[in-house]
Scaffold this active site. Structure first.
Site, PDB file in Angstrom:
ATOM      1  N   ASN A  29     -11.772   0.617 -27.495  1.00  0.00           N
ATOM      2  CA  ASN A  29     -12.730   0.560 -26.379  1.00  0.00           C
ATOM      3  C   ASN A  29     -14.194   0.645 -26.808  1.00  0.00           C
ATOM      4  O   ASN A  29     -15.093   0.485 -25.988  1.00  0.00           O
ATOM      5  CB  ASN A  29     -12.422   1.649 -25.331  1.00  0.00           C
ATOM      6  CG  ASN A  29     -11.021   1.501 -24.774  1.00  0.00           C
ATOM      7  OD1 ASN A  29     -10.668   0.430 -24.271  1.00  0.00           O
ATOM      8  ND2 ASN A  29     -10.205   2.534 -24.865  1.00  0.00           N
TER       9      ASN A  29
ATOM     10  N   TYR B 286     -21.614   7.330 -22.602  1.00  0.00           N
ATOM     11  CA  TYR B 286     -21.720   6.771 -23.960  1.00  0.00           C
ATOM     12  C   TYR B 286     -23.060   6.105 -24.250  1.00  0.00           C
ATOM     13  O   TYR B 286     -23.286   5.675 -25.386  1.00  0.00           O
ATOM     14  CB  TYR B 286     -20.570   5.779 -24.190  1.00  0.00           C
ATOM     15  CG  TYR B 286     -19.201   6.435 -24.098  1.00  0.00           C
ATOM     16  CD1 TYR B 286     -18.852   7.444 -24.985  1.00  0.00           C
ATOM     17  CD2 TYR B 286     -18.283   6.072 -23.120  1.00  0.00           C
ATOM     18  CE1 TYR B 286     -17.620   8.077 -24.907  1.00  0.00           C
ATOM     19  CE2 TYR B 286     -17.039   6.690 -23.035  1.00  0.00           C
ATOM     20  CZ  TYR B 286     -16.713   7.685 -23.925  1.00  0.00           C
ATOM     21  OH  TYR B 286     -15.495   8.315 -23.853  1.00  0.00           O
TER      22      TYR B 286
ATOM     23  N   ASN C  97     -15.295   6.794 -35.935  1.00  0.00           N
ATOM     24  CA  ASN C  97     -15.158   7.114 -34.516  1.00  0.00           C
ATOM     25  C   ASN C  97     -13.838   6.495 -34.080  1.00  0.00           C
ATOM     26  O   ASN C  97     -13.766   5.297 -33.791  1.00  0.00           O
ATOM     27  CB  ASN C  97     -16.318   6.561 -33.690  1.00  0.00           C
ATOM     28  CG  ASN C  97     -16.215   7.011 -32.231  1.00  0.00           C
ATOM     29  OD1 ASN C  97     -15.189   7.557 -31.815  1.00  0.00           O
ATOM     30  ND2 ASN C  97     -17.275   6.778 -31.463  1.00  0.00           N
TER      31      ASN C  97
ATOM     32  N   ALA D 251     -10.091   7.225 -28.609  1.00  0.00           N
ATOM     33  CA  ALA D 251      -8.999   8.060 -28.079  1.00  0.00           C
ATOM     34  C   ALA D 251      -7.927   8.374 -29.118  1.00  0.00           C
ATOM     35  O   ALA D 251      -7.208   9.372 -28.974  1.00  0.00           O
ATOM     36  CB  ALA D 251      -8.380   7.372 -26.867  1.00  0.00           C
TER      37      ALA D 251
ATOM     38  N   ASP E 213      -3.005  11.418 -41.031  1.00  0.00           N
ATOM     39  CA  ASP E 213      -2.339  11.369 -42.326  1.00  0.00           C
ATOM     40  C   ASP E 213      -3.038  10.406 -43.286  1.00  0.00           C
ATOM     41  O   ASP E 213      -3.092  10.664 -44.498  1.00  0.00           O
ATOM     42  CB  ASP E 213      -0.875  10.943 -42.157  1.00  0.00           C
ATOM     43  CG  ASP E 213       0.001  12.054 -41.593  1.00  0.00           C
ATOM     44  OD1 ASP E 213      -0.503  13.179 -41.389  1.00  0.00           O
ATOM     45  OD2 ASP E 213       1.195  11.787 -41.345  1.00  0.00           O
TER      46      ASP E 213
ATOM     47  N   HIS F 256     -18.494  11.198 -32.882  1.00  0.00           N
ATOM     48  CA  HIS F 256     -18.343  10.867 -31.456  1.00  0.00           C
ATOM     49  C   HIS F 256     -19.718  10.738 -30.831  1.00  0.00           C
ATOM     50  O   HIS F 256     -20.633  11.509 -31.153  1.00  0.00           O
ATOM     51  CB  HIS F 256     -17.545  11.934 -30.706  1.00  0.00           C
ATOM     52  CG  HIS F 256     -16.180  12.112 -31.262  1.00  0.00           C
ATOM     53  ND1 HIS F 256     -15.188  11.181 -31.073  1.00  0.00           N
ATOM     54  CD2 HIS F 256     -15.658  13.083 -32.049  1.00  0.00           C
ATOM     55  CE1 HIS F 256     -14.095  11.581 -31.709  1.00  0.00           C
ATOM     56  NE2 HIS F 256     -14.366  12.722 -32.314  1.00  0.00           N
TER      57      HIS F 256
ATOM     58  N   ARG G  46     -15.713  18.030 -22.377  1.00  0.00           N
ATOM     59  CA  ARG G  46     -15.084  17.054 -21.476  1.00  0.00           C
ATOM     60  C   ARG G  46     -13.655  17.497 -21.133  1.00  0.00           C
ATOM     61  O   ARG G  46     -13.351  18.677 -21.195  1.00  0.00           O
ATOM     62  CB  ARG G  46     -15.152  15.665 -22.125  1.00  0.00           C
ATOM     63  CG  ARG G  46     -16.609  15.220 -22.389  1.00  0.00           C
ATOM     64  CD  ARG G  46     -16.686  13.836 -22.979  1.00  0.00           C
ATOM     65  NE  ARG G  46     -16.111  12.856 -22.064  1.00  0.00           N
ATOM     66  CZ  ARG G  46     -15.740  11.616 -22.439  1.00  0.00           C
ATOM     67  NH1 ARG G  46     -15.904  11.233 -23.699  1.00  0.00           N
ATOM     68  NH2 ARG G  46     -15.237  10.787 -21.560  1.00  0.00           N
TER      69      ARG G  46
HETATM   70  C1  DQA Z   1     -15.375   9.064 -28.165  1.00  0.00           C
HETATM   71  C2  DQA Z   1     -14.748  10.262 -27.445  1.00  0.00           C
HETATM   72  C3  DQA Z   1     -13.269  10.027 -27.190  1.00  0.00           C
HETATM   73  O1  DQA Z   1     -12.730  11.140 -26.492  1.00  0.00           O
HETATM   74  C4  DQA Z   1     -13.064   8.784 -26.349  1.00  0.00           C
HETATM   75  O2  DQA Z   1     -11.682   8.532 -26.193  1.00  0.00           O
HETATM   76  C5  DQA Z   1     -13.769   7.595 -26.898  1.00  0.00           C
HETATM   77  C6  DQA Z   1     -15.126   7.768 -27.407  1.00  0.00           C
HETATM   78  C7  DQA Z   1     -16.900   9.219 -28.337  1.00  0.00           C
HETATM   79  O3  DQA Z   1     -17.470   8.533 -29.165  1.00  0.00           O
HETATM   80  O4  DQA Z   1     -17.525  10.016 -27.618  1.00  0.00           O
HETATM   81  O5  DQA Z   1     -13.263   6.479 -26.856  1.00  0.00           O
HETATM   82  O6  DQA Z   1     -14.801   8.967 -29.463  1.00  0.00           O
END
Ligand code: DQA
Length: 143
Positions: free
Chosen positions: A11, A23, A75, A78, A88, A101, A108
């Site tokens: 995503n 974000y 990063n 999820a 691993d 992140h 959150r």
């Molecule tokens: C994230 C935080 C994660 O919890 C979330 O699923 C993301 C983005 C962040 O950059 O803040 O996709 O990694």
């Protein structure tokens, strides 16, 4: 020139339009541009990738070691909170991995409070939006 892998999980290709109140408005390309500029100043090369598929992250972590990368900035999106395979893979390589992140998962939903990535990573930078990536690059430059 030393290379730093910057790996992005699911995503994150939608950054800029994805929940911008959480974000931010920078796209992944914007962040890539900022990283490339700073990397040039630090005398580093960055290889920036994104995938929505868990196995790609595993393969790229292995590749980072095979290519003798200086560090990986990860990063995992999820997958951070679900993936023992990514955990691993981080443990399986000697290349130092910095967890990143944009948001601060600890303030959150509770399902974001567990990080399998964080349990294997050298360190974590979270909560600073696009700046999290640049701060992680500063740390990697000092390895
Ligand atoms: C994230 C935080 C994660 O919890 C979330 O699923 C993301 C983005 C962040 O950059 O803040 O996709 O990694």
């Amino acid at each position: 020139m030393a290379i730093v892998y910057v790996l992005n999980g699911p995503n994150l290709n939608l950054l800029g339009t994805r929940e911008p109140e959480i974000y931010g408005h920078d796209t992944l390309d914007d962040i890539a541009g900022q990283l490339e500029d700073r990397a040039r100043e630090l005398g580093l090369e960055v290889d920036i990738r994104q995938s929505n598929h868990e196995g790609h992250l595993v393969d790229w972590l292995h590749e980072a070691q095979a290519h003798d990368a200086k560090a990986v900035l990860l990063n995992a999106g999820a997958f951070t909170h679900t993936s023992i395979a990514v955990h691993d893979a981080i443990k399986a390589i000697r290349t130092p991995v910095i967890e990143i992140h944009l948001s601060n998962p600890h303030i959150r939903e509770s399902f974001r409070h567990v990080s399998y990535v964080g349990r294997a990573a050298r360190g974590t930078i979270a909560g600073f939006g696009a700046l999290s990536y640049l701060l992680a690059l500063e740390a990697a430059a000092r390895f």
